[in-house]
Design an enzyme around this catalytic site. Structure first.
Site, PDB file in Angstrom:
ATOM      1  N   SER A 181     -18.114  67.822  52.026  1.00  0.00           N
ATOM      2  CA  SER A 181     -17.803  68.059  50.602  1.00  0.00           C
ATOM      3  C   SER A 181     -18.985  68.425  49.775  1.00  0.00           C
ATOM      4  O   SER A 181     -19.631  69.305  50.340  1.00  0.00           O
ATOM      5  CB  SER A 181     -17.078  67.038  50.175  1.00  0.00           C
ATOM      6  N   THR A 182     -19.443  67.563  49.034  1.00  0.00           N
ATOM      7  CA  THR A 182     -20.530  67.680  48.017  1.00  0.00           C
ATOM      8  C   THR A 182     -21.823  68.152  48.894  1.00  0.00           C
ATOM      9  O   THR A 182     -22.051  67.468  49.709  1.00  0.00           O
ATOM     10  CB  THR A 182     -20.599  66.856  46.899  1.00  0.00           C
ATOM     11  N   HIS A 208     -14.415  71.017  51.197  1.00  0.00           N
ATOM     12  CA  HIS A 208     -13.747  71.027  50.104  1.00  0.00           C
ATOM     13  C   HIS A 208     -14.020  72.251  48.845  1.00  0.00           C
ATOM     14  O   HIS A 208     -15.135  72.071  48.219  1.00  0.00           O
ATOM     15  CB  HIS A 208     -13.784  69.629  49.228  1.00  0.00           C
ATOM     16  N   MET A 301     -18.480  63.282  48.393  1.00  0.00           N
ATOM     17  CA  MET A 301     -18.210  62.225  47.737  1.00  0.00           C
ATOM     18  C   MET A 301     -16.647  61.723  48.308  1.00  0.00           C
ATOM     19  O   MET A 301     -15.881  62.709  49.028  1.00  0.00           O
ATOM     20  CB  MET A 301     -17.633  62.745  46.216  1.00  0.00           C
ATOM     21  N   ASP A 304     -12.520  61.013  52.219  1.00  0.00           N
ATOM     22  CA  ASP A 304     -11.671  61.934  52.952  1.00  0.00           C
ATOM     23  C   ASP A 304     -12.380  62.066  54.678  1.00  0.00           C
ATOM     24  O   ASP A 304     -13.718  62.354  54.621  1.00  0.00           O
ATOM     25  CB  ASP A 304     -11.811  63.336  52.652  1.00  0.00           C
TER      26      ASP A 304
END
Length: 365
Positions: A181-182, A208, A301, A304
């Site tokens: 993600s991030t 994401h 973050m 998941d």
């Protein structure tokens, strides 16, 4: 207090974005800038914790501003982009230049108040405020966008979560899966282009991102890599030499169809926090491959990937996590590691070698 510099050429947007930070208890706006040139100067002089950066601006656009900030005064930069094909392409390029993350702001101040943009903006800024700005600097040794350029060498040793060395055993895997993600676009550019064309496993990635952005990311990775990289489409085969990136707003799952490992792109389950979801991909991979799965949980973050990693481990697969020192946000890898599900904690530049060792492929040279 988290000190934020807001850079946007629209006065209305500068006021709207600043208002979000001023209403929060833990953020404050140190200043605003109407173009990239002014933003670079104020980032150097004011040393904010986070910079929010528009993409298209006069005098100096967001990409060039990010490069200058990373050179002169490295710090987390959050790109605020439009949900258009052009906006996606420029945002991916800005992230390659060193931007840490992005958020779609839409085209008006009213859009900021819709779709939880305010909550998402604050969440991202809070996560980035404590991150190491050195992680965002553009890696000049990374492969150029010319697809004929050879991938960058990776020689950093993998580190085990417990003993300090990568697991030496090799296992038979049918599929490698990645949840990120991030900080993911830049992290993926350190991993996928460093794998050789002979890497024996198909790779499925959940990053994401919304629609448009995932296609731009896949195109960028494809231009840098010996492997073929594409956005997921229903019915694609998951086969050696191919990397598939989940399309924004659709899940990516693996399924056996007439013996072949095949891509599915469902919209259900809708209840997962993210779509695409690493948990959904991981669970489907474990089922389709009977546990013969190599999973990577990388920077991001939230949590998941945790339940999916639990399923992969239960069925006999292997899970690596990106280590804390090289993660932009040590959230997704942390929860997997703390749950005792990580076979190894590996620095970013060590992940390609760790994947190749696990798959029984010589390290790329």
């Amino acid at each position: 207090m988290i000190r934020v510099l807001v850079v946007d050429d629209s006065l209305v947007m500068r006021k709207a974005i600043s208002g979000i930070f001023e209403r929060a208890d833990d953020t404050t706006v140190v200043d605003t800038a109407a173009n990239g040139e002014d933003g670079v100067d104020k980032a150097r002089r004011l040393e904010p914790d986070v910079v929010t950066m528009d993409v298209e601006m006069p005098k100096m656009n967001g990409i060039e501003a990010v490069r200058h900030i990373m050179d002169a005064s490295p710090r987390p930069v959050l790109m605020l982009s439009s949900l258009t094909e052009r906006g996606a392409e420029v945002t991916i390029e800005a992230m390659r230049a060193g931007a840490a993350d992005f958020l779609s702001k839409g085209g008006s101040s009213a859009t900021l108040r819709a779709n939880d943009v305010e909550a998402k903006l604050l969440k991202k800024v809070r996560a980035l405020a404590g991150s190491d700005a050195r992680l965002f600097r553009e890696d000049e040794s990374a492969p150029a966008s010319d697809s004929s350029t050879a991938p960058r060498e990776t020689s950093s040793p993998a580190r085990s979560a417990s003993s300090g060395t990568a697991p030496s055993r090799q296992a038979s895997y049918d599929l490698a899966v990645i949840g990120v993600s991030t900080g993911g676009p830049m992290a993926l550019q350190h991993v996928i282009p460093a794998l050789p064309a002979a890497f024996p496993l198909p790779i499925a990635i959940v990053q994401h991102m919304p629609p448009q952005f995932t296609r731009s990311l896949a195109d960028r990775l494809d231009s840098l890599s010996e492997l073929s990289v594409a956005e997921a489409e229903e019915g694609m085969l998951l086969e050696p030499g191919r990397v598939v990136v989940a399309a924004g707003d659709r899940h990516l799952t693996a399924e056996r169809r007439e013996g072949a490992l095949t891509v599915c792109t469902p919209t259900e389950p809708a209840g997962d926090t993210h779509r695409p979801s690493a948990n959904v991909l991981f669970r489907s991979a474990a089922e389709a491959c009977r546990g013969s799965v190599l999973a990577l949980v990388m920077t991001g973050m939230g949590k998941d990937g945790l339940e999916g990693a639990r399923r992969i481990k239960r069925d006999g697969g292997t899970v690596y996590v990106q280590d804390e020192d090289t993660s932009v946000v040590y959230g997704m890898p942390r929860v997997v590691s703390e749950a005792g599900l990580a076979d190894a904690s590996v620095p970013l530049d060590g992940l390609p070698d760790a994947m190749q060792q696990a798959a029984g492929t010589p390290a790329h040279s």
